[in-house]
Design an enzyme around this catalytic site. Sequence first.
Site, short mmCIF file in Angstrom:
data_model
loop_
_atom_site.label_atom_id
_atom_site.label_comp_id
_atom_site.label_asym_id
_atom_site.label_seq_id
_atom_site.Cartn_x
_atom_site.Cartn_y
_atom_site.Cartn_z
N ASN A 1 -0.15 17.29 26.32
CA ASN A 1 1.22 16.50 26.04
C ASN A 1 1.81 16.03 27.50
OD1 ASN A 1 3.83 16.21 24.62
ND2 ASN A 1 4.53 17.55 26.07
N TYR B 1 1.80 3.05 31.86
CA TYR B 1 1.86 3.95 30.80
C TYR B 1 1.05 3.52 29.60
CZ TYR B 1 4.41 6.78 27.44
OH TYR B 1 4.63 7.66 26.13
N LYS C 1 -2.19 5.42 27.98
CA LYS C 1 -2.15 5.97 26.79
C LYS C 1 -2.97 5.28 25.64
CE LYS C 1 1.43 8.76 26.86
NZ LYS C 1 0.83 10.50 26.50
#
Length: 312
Positions: free
Chosen positions: A111, A182, A186
Amino acid sequence: MSALCDGRVVVVTGAGRGLGRAHALAFAAQGARVVVNDLDVALDGAPGAPRPAGDPGPGPGSPAAAVAAEIRAAGGEATAHGGDIATTEGAASLVTTALQTYGRLDTLVNNAGFLRDRMLVNLDEDDWDAVLRVHLKGHFLTLKHAAAHWRAETKAGRTPAARIVNTSSGAGLLGSVGQGNYSAAKAGIIALTLVAAAELARYGVQVNAIAPAARTRMTQHTFAETMAAPAAGFDAMAPENVSPLVVWLGSTASEGVTGRVFETEGGRITVMDGWRPGPTADRGARWSAAEAGETVRKLLTEATPPGPVYGA
């Protein structure tokens, strides 16, 4: 009646705040013993209080220590880990902490992450590298070291019921304006999840990913209006809404579910289908540039329009 994760040992990275904290508390409430990892950095990854080189232990006032203390105060079992999971030493020590403290490791929840948002023409190489490092490399290294342990267990005749839950994002599924680094990280996590699910199945490991929407330090900064808590009623953006799915995926109850990506927000869970072939034309020979263009135009009229890019 036994809880969903009785007897399991769960590692959660980035668990000092937001989604990670919610996951750690939810696992503990379901009977798991939890290793709470958090490096205690700022929103952009800037370091907090320095520690001696090679010391994975969080300070007594760190977010990881606070969450572990909160779990213990509620009657659960937890220990804090402050190592950098985007380093080989930090990722290895995370697995070692679980094994030395509780004698086993059953579930890994990846996470940890931070943001350094810029439009592409303003995005520095360092900002690209830092975000890819914590999200994508951080997922890889913890996964690698946990998987090595589970492979050894299998070879010793003790095939585990192991689980990995990775954290992607809507930005990884659709892209997000101002978040090229980002979004790329991801999206990479989704591909890593699919490969890991295929490679690790023989060792009793199931690997899935979530693409959550919830209020965290990162989303409060980027999507302030959307993430604001309501004055009354159901708080759809509360991070605690995401954790039940993560706990189930991290438990033995999820037997047979692997290689999947789930979008989750508020009370909604969606199974994401990923890339699937759309309209196709095959002439059995090479196209000319003009013919290829004309064919693409025709195929696009038959295709489903792409979804909106986040922030567009």
